[in-house]
Design a protein around this motif. Sequence first.
Motif: not given
Length: 83
Positions: A4-5, A26-40, A81-83, A7-10
């Motif tokens: 997870s760490v 704009g560019v947003d980084v979303l945690a797994p619980a925030e976005g529509q995907h289950h990944d960063w 994109a997702t990690a 993936d977040r860094k990437r």
Amino acid sequence: MNCSVGDRKRIQWAAESLRRLVPTAGVDVLAPAEGQHHDWSLEATLANVECVRSDVYGALLNEDLDLQLVQPRGEHYVVIATA
């Protein structure tokens, strides 16, 4: 470093690359619980472009991200994109 760490860094490095490389609305980084995907995930809106340039794809590839969506929205393009 756990997955997870890493993936977040990437995702964060790719987001910073996009901010430097292309005009973005704009560019947003979303945690797994925030976005529509289950990944960063990274959601970028590219400003006033007619197509997605190759350096955008290169920034995602450099960080080994999975492209989920490329879609035009008016004068912009949305890239997810997702990690």
